[in-house]
Design a protein around this motif. Structure first.
Motif, PDB file in Angstrom:
ATOM      1  N   ARG B 372       0.850  -1.188   0.000  1.00 56.28           N
ATOM      2  CA  ARG B 372       0.000   0.000   0.000  1.00 56.28           C
ATOM      3  C   ARG B 372       0.880   1.230   0.000  1.00 56.28           C
ATOM      4  O   ARG B 372       1.803   1.343   0.819  1.00 56.28           O
ATOM      5  N   LEU B 373       0.572   2.146  -0.897  1.00 55.84           N
ATOM      6  CA  LEU B 373       1.302   3.403  -1.003  1.00 55.84           C
ATOM      7  C   LEU B 373       0.333   4.546  -0.747  1.00 55.84           C
ATOM      8  O   LEU B 373      -0.643   4.708  -1.480  1.00 55.84           O
ATOM      9  N   SER B 374       0.595   5.323   0.269  1.00 53.10           N
ATOM     10  CA  SER B 374      -0.221   6.519   0.484  1.00 53.10           C
ATOM     11  C   SER B 374       0.467   7.709  -0.163  1.00 53.10           C
ATOM     12  O   SER B 374       1.645   7.967   0.086  1.00 53.10           O
ATOM     13  N   PHE B 375      -0.296   8.417  -0.990  1.00 56.99           N
ATOM     14  CA  PHE B 375       0.262   9.577  -1.689  1.00 56.99           C
ATOM     15  C   PHE B 375      -0.112  10.889  -1.024  1.00 56.99           C
ATOM     16  O   PHE B 375       0.079  11.954  -1.593  1.00 56.99           O
ATOM     17  N   SER B 376      -0.637  10.821   0.205  1.00 53.09           N
ATOM     18  CA  SER B 376      -1.192  12.043   0.813  1.00 53.09           C
ATOM     19  C   SER B 376      -0.120  12.982   1.343  1.00 53.09           C
ATOM     20  O   SER B 376      -0.311  14.195   1.352  1.00 53.09           O
ATOM     21  N   VAL B 377       0.992  12.449   1.778  1.00 58.37           N
ATOM     22  CA  VAL B 377       1.930  13.265   2.554  1.00 58.37           C
ATOM     23  C   VAL B 377       3.000  13.934   1.696  1.00 58.37           C
ATOM     24  O   VAL B 377       3.423  15.059   1.976  1.00 58.37           O
ATOM     25  N   LEU B 378       3.426  13.269   0.646  1.00 59.54           N
ATOM     26  CA  LEU B 378       4.601  13.755  -0.096  1.00 59.54           C
ATOM     27  C   LEU B 378       4.207  14.633  -1.280  1.00 59.54           C
ATOM     28  O   LEU B 378       3.162  14.445  -1.902  1.00 59.54           O
ATOM     29  N   SER B 379       5.073  15.558  -1.600  1.00 59.48           N
ATOM     30  CA  SER B 379       4.895  16.404  -2.781  1.00 59.48           C
ATOM     31  C   SER B 379       5.181  15.574  -4.032  1.00 59.48           C
ATOM     32  O   SER B 379       5.811  14.513  -3.948  1.00 59.48           O
ATOM     33  N   PRO B 380       4.760  16.053  -5.200  1.00 59.87           N
ATOM     34  CA  PRO B 380       5.079  15.331  -6.436  1.00 59.87           C
ATOM     35  C   PRO B 380       6.576  15.061  -6.587  1.00 59.87           C
ATOM     36  O   PRO B 380       6.971  13.943  -6.964  1.00 59.87           O
ATOM     37  N   ALA B 381       7.424  16.026  -6.271  1.00 57.19           N
ATOM     38  CA  ALA B 381       8.873  15.811  -6.395  1.00 57.19           C
ATOM     39  C   ALA B 381       9.345  14.734  -5.418  1.00 57.19           C
ATOM     40  O   ALA B 381      10.180  13.879  -5.753  1.00 57.19           O
ATOM     41  N   GLU B 382       8.801  14.750  -4.204  1.00 56.08           N
ATOM     42  CA  GLU B 382       9.180  13.734  -3.220  1.00 56.08           C
ATOM     43  C   GLU B 382       8.678  12.351  -3.633  1.00 56.08           C
ATOM     44  O   GLU B 382       9.360  11.338  -3.401  1.00 56.08           O
ATOM     45  N   LEU B 383       7.485  12.309  -4.218  1.00 56.70           N
ATOM     46  CA  LEU B 383       6.968  11.014  -4.684  1.00 56.70           C
ATOM     47  C   LEU B 383       7.886  10.443  -5.765  1.00 56.70           C
ATOM     48  O   LEU B 383       8.162   9.232  -5.781  1.00 56.70           O
ATOM     49  N   ASP B 384       8.375  11.308  -6.650  1.00 55.92           N
ATOM     50  CA  ASP B 384       9.300  10.837  -7.683  1.00 55.92           C
ATOM     51  C   ASP B 384      10.576  10.289  -7.048  1.00 55.92           C
ATOM     52  O   ASP B 384      11.029   9.186  -7.372  1.00 55.92           O
ATOM     53  N   GLU B 385      11.135  11.045  -6.120  1.00 60.01           N
ATOM     54  CA  GLU B 385      12.349  10.597  -5.436  1.00 60.01           C
ATOM     55  C   GLU B 385      12.091   9.288  -4.673  1.00 60.01           C
ATOM     56  O   GLU B 385      12.929   8.373  -4.680  1.00 60.01           O
ATOM     57  N   ALA B 386      10.946   9.195  -4.028  1.00 59.47           N
ATOM     58  CA  ALA B 386      10.632   7.982  -3.263  1.00 59.47           C
ATOM     59  C   ALA B 386      10.569   6.770  -4.187  1.00 59.47           C
ATOM     60  O   ALA B 386      11.112   5.697  -3.863  1.00 59.47           O
ATOM     61  N   MET B 387       9.935   6.911  -5.350  1.00 58.07           N
ATOM     62  CA  MET B 387       9.843   5.759  -6.266  1.00 58.07           C
ATOM     63  C   MET B 387      11.209   5.416  -6.852  1.00 58.07           C
ATOM     64  O   MET B 387      11.500   4.253  -7.128  1.00 58.07           O
ATOM     65  N   ARG B 388      12.038   6.443  -7.041  1.00 57.51           N
ATOM     66  CA  ARG B 388      13.411   6.171  -7.470  1.00 57.51           C
ATOM     67  C   ARG B 388      14.128   5.302  -6.428  1.00 57.51           C
ATOM     68  O   ARG B 388      14.832   4.337  -6.753  1.00 57.51           O
ATOM     69  N   ARG B 389      13.908   5.613  -5.170  1.00 56.42           N
ATOM     70  CA  ARG B 389      14.543   4.817  -4.106  1.00 56.42           C
ATOM     71  C   ARG B 389      13.945   3.412  -4.020  1.00 56.42           C
ATOM     72  O   ARG B 389      14.655   2.444  -3.722  1.00 56.42           O
ATOM     73  N   VAL B 390      12.627   3.300  -4.241  1.00 49.58           N
ATOM     74  CA  VAL B 390      12.019   1.966  -4.242  1.00 49.58           C
ATOM     75  C   VAL B 390      12.656   1.135  -5.361  1.00 49.58           C
ATOM     76  O   VAL B 390      12.951  -0.057  -5.183  1.00 49.58           O
ATOM     77  N   ALA B 391      12.894   1.792  -6.503  1.00 49.77           N
ATOM     78  CA  ALA B 391      13.557   1.083  -7.610  1.00 49.77           C
ATOM     79  C   ALA B 391      14.963   0.642  -7.196  1.00 49.77           C
ATOM     80  O   ALA B 391      15.401  -0.477  -7.517  1.00 49.77           O
ATOM     81  N   ALA B 392      15.656   1.499  -6.466  1.00 51.72           N
ATOM     82  CA  ALA B 392      16.992   1.135  -5.975  1.00 51.72           C
ATOM     83  C   ALA B 392      16.911  -0.055  -5.024  1.00 51.72           C
ATOM     84  O   ALA B 392      17.768  -0.952  -5.041  1.00 51.72           O
ATOM     85  N   ALA B 393      15.869  -0.066  -4.184  1.00 54.78           N
ATOM     86  CA  ALA B 393      15.676  -1.200  -3.275  1.00 54.78           C
ATOM     87  C   ALA B 393      15.456  -2.489  -4.073  1.00 54.78           C
ATOM     88  O   ALA B 393      16.021  -3.550  -3.757  1.00 54.78           O
ATOM     89  N   PHE B 394      14.626  -2.393  -5.109  1.00 53.44           N
ATOM     90  CA  PHE B 394      14.423  -3.551  -5.999  1.00 53.44           C
ATOM     91  C   PHE B 394      15.756  -4.004  -6.596  1.00 53.44           C
ATOM     92  O   PHE B 394      16.057  -5.199  -6.624  1.00 53.44           O
ATOM     93  N   ASP B 395      16.537  -3.046  -7.086  1.00 47.73           N
ATOM     94  CA  ASP B 395      17.826  -3.396  -7.690  1.00 47.73           C
ATOM     95  C   ASP B 395      18.668  -4.214  -6.725  1.00 47.73           C
ATOM     96  O   ASP B 395      19.263  -5.231  -7.091  1.00 47.73           O
ATOM     97  N   GLU B 396      18.716  -3.763  -5.485  1.00 51.02           N
ATOM     98  CA  GLU B 396      19.503  -4.474  -4.479  1.00 51.02           C
ATOM     99  C   GLU B 396      18.970  -5.889  -4.249  1.00 51.02           C
ATOM    100  O   GLU B 396      19.722  -6.865  -4.195  1.00 51.02           O
ATOM    101  N   LEU B 397      17.636  -5.980  -4.099  1.00 45.81           N
ATOM    102  CA  LEU B 397      17.028  -7.279  -3.780  1.00 45.81           C
ATOM    103  C   LEU B 397      17.199  -8.274  -4.916  1.00 45.81           C
ATOM    104  O   LEU B 397      17.359  -9.477  -4.688  1.00 45.81           O
TER     105      LEU B 397
END
Lengths: 399, 399
Positions: B372-397
């Motif tokens: 579950r991803l809540s989009f309520s708290v982060l700004s559009p720029a932060e959401l982009d950065e957050a998904m970039r980091r999720v992708a990095a987490a995937f890369d590691e895993l």
């Protein structure tokens, strides 16, 4: 819902819906002289201090003022409460043991929720605070009352019951200026009660909403300050700041902290962060609470004296009041004629005076010839007029 | 307390203490990019309007602002709520059926308290709001999950369960933009669910904290607006004003009103009068709530779109999100590699991004490959950065 009406009705009845809150609610819209509710009068409310605090909090832009708070409480308020109960109440090691609740009423609900199974034994003073009966009764325990005298719960009687095999899970007391009896548990009995709890393995719940409202005599050490006591101490800002904020707190034994927090999370997630910050702002203002409480003690002391004088003037030989050292309540026995308390309360209502019959506070009947009079709301002049009307009600009842 | 530790521990475990609130709490003190909590962001809070209202209320000298309120709610707020749910939600005859609660969470606790005996059946969406599980589980029912698809709870599946002999006491749904699935129950299913409740004698609990936060499409009529439906409708100001006020409400079927009021009296006496008056002041300001909610819809709509774009950019082929029409939540399936949701969430936390594994919302297991991803708290720029980091987490895993 199919087949549930009867059971729901039984459960509702067990929670003892009462005339008391309806009387209090009615007092807002009718020109009653009310001695019914244990509530602060409007002149006790710190409107200005709260306005200052609210203005500053909402101007700060701090999201924590309006966001969900941690379930155990706003961290700033919790720190202030730890310091307060260690200093004022004498509880040692309160850090990590505080849970903020929606008044101490919610703490009663939560502890009953985690501790009680149907049929478990819960010991209370008799007479006792009806809100505690209501909170506890929802979990279907066997509630056992222990008599109260001028020194509070008769702990010798409880000891005898324990010797006779009673195995309570908890024992609920209002140790200071109890509701409804006005009695204060003596230091010796507090010590004994803590020891009985430790020996027989029950939790002592020390509900202390009135402890700061002493207008006569010396403070008695808290049960929770006894060494080795397994005590849940409950405090509240309903009587020292305002009930409409719904901020109270529990100081729990370590084993009970997490169960209470999880139960609170399940019940309402968290108490109002805004109201917790308001209370914290007042507590942080140097000297504010001491000054405010000093004023409340003076106010209630004057009113308690005025009620005693008015009863002596108008009701000598008819009502025999006790003499509380603090709080909001006088308990009085009916000493004239064949008048029962319910009949007297109804007759008083016909004169627009609200008092509460002792039967409301009973566990298994009794107190048909006692009444509770709260002196918190009315001015000395109004208390005099109210007692004059109670005398008129007596006159009618006795022909 | 003798012999109670084990049972208390069991009861606490049943209430599912969760990592979720700890994540939310942690977000206040750590520079997390959090998609964990379904909470409004600071910029959604009406600080100025509340400051004006607080100032006026506390300057009024009206004791009702700080006194105990009637248990069912501040009369002024209750009148406003009756008018609002009749106009906006389409509930007819709401007068006398509103109970103000400490958020809708408390309403869940109260209805479970009066309705459920151990072993009774409670039906929920699967996945479902974990706070509802927690509230209900405290009363030890058998909780049965019904699968959810893009149109919300699969009411045909429920119907089959009922035909097979399931006899629930209640059925809990978040019909609009559900937590956690983001799905909205279709009009046809709402109608069918109301009919099933009436036919099989169970209460439908329609929890609607997000209904006003639609940013796409047309409103769907409430279940509580169906003729003859036995529905408990729950509303909240936690998402439209601020969670820190703890003001929500229930609109109950007539037979359930008094049980809820008595249970609330036993639980916390009353909700904060001050906070109820604050909400009433906002509702009374002509056009204020509509303007404010319009702003929230725009805010969350932008963020939902930004999250969708960011996931498409950084996580295509790895996470397959749904497309909610409102609210705060996107539900996404993991579509790449042997990665489970708990492992992914932990890896994201190592990158200071908080997401919640689907397992948190399960009834009997499952959702090991959903988040579950809540989009309520982060700004559009932060959401982009957050998904970039999720992708990095995937890369590691995935090495």
């Amino acid at each position: 819902v199919t087949g549930t009406e009867g059971r729901v009705a039984g459960r509702v009845a067990a929670m003892r819906p009462s005339m008391l809150r309806e009387l209090v609610a009615a007092a807002g819209t009718r020109p009653l002289l009310t001695l019914a509710g244990g509530v602060p009068p409007p002149e006790a409310f710190p409107f200005d201090a709260l306005a200052d605090a609210a203005g500053q909090l909402l101007a700060s832009g701090d999201a924590g003022v309006l966001q969900y708070a941690p379930t155990e409480g706003d961290p700033g308020l919790v720190d202030l409460l730890v310091a307060d109960v260690e200093r004022r109440v004498g509880i040692t090691g309160a850090g990590g043991r505080v849970v903020v609740t929606a008044g101490s009423q919610q703490a009663l609900d939560l502890v009953a929720k985690v501790l009680l199974d149907p049929g478990d034994v819960a010991v209370v003073e008799c007479p006792t605070y009806v809100g505690a009966l209501r909170a506890i009764a929802a979990y279907e325990p066997r509630i056992v009352g222990v008599p109260v005298d001028a020194d509070g719960m008769d702990v010798d009687a409880l000891s005898q019951m324990l010797d006779d095999g009673l195995r309570p899970k908890l024992c609920y007391v209002v140790a200071n200026f109890s509701n409804p009896s006005g009695a204060t548990l003596s230091a010796k009995r507090r010590c004994r009660l803590a020891a009985l709890g430790a020996e027989h393995g029950f939790l002592v719940i020390e509900d202390d909403p009135y402890g700061q409202l002493r207008f006569r005599g010396e403070d008695v050490p808290a049960i929770a300050a006894e060494d080795g006591a397994d005590v849940l101490y409950l405090g509240s800002f309903s009587k020292t700041v305002a009930p409409g904020l719904r901020v109270g707190y529990a100081v729990a034994p370590p084993w009970l902290v997490r169960p209470l927090v999880v139960a609170k999370q399940a019940t309402d997630l968290t108490s109002s962060s805004f109201n917790q910050r308001l209370v914290a702002a007042l507590l942080e203002t140097p000297g504010w609470l001491d000054r405010h409480v000093t004023g409340l003690r003076r106010l209630y002391g004057e009113r308690a004296s005025a009620l005693a004088v008015a009863m002596d003037t108008h009701l000598a030989g008819r009502l025999a009041p006790n003499r509380p050292d603090g709080g909001m309540f006088t308990w009085a026995a009916i000493t004239d004629g064949p008048v029962d308390a319910v009949t007297l309360a109804a007759a008083c209502m016909a004169h627009d005076v609200a008092i509460v019959p002792g039967t409301e506070f009973a566990v298994d009947g009794g107190f048909e010839r006692d009444v509770r009079l709260s002196f918190s709301v009315l001015s000395p002049a109004e208390l005099d007029e109210a007692m004059r009307r109670v005398a008129a009600a007596f006159d009618e009842l006795l022909g």
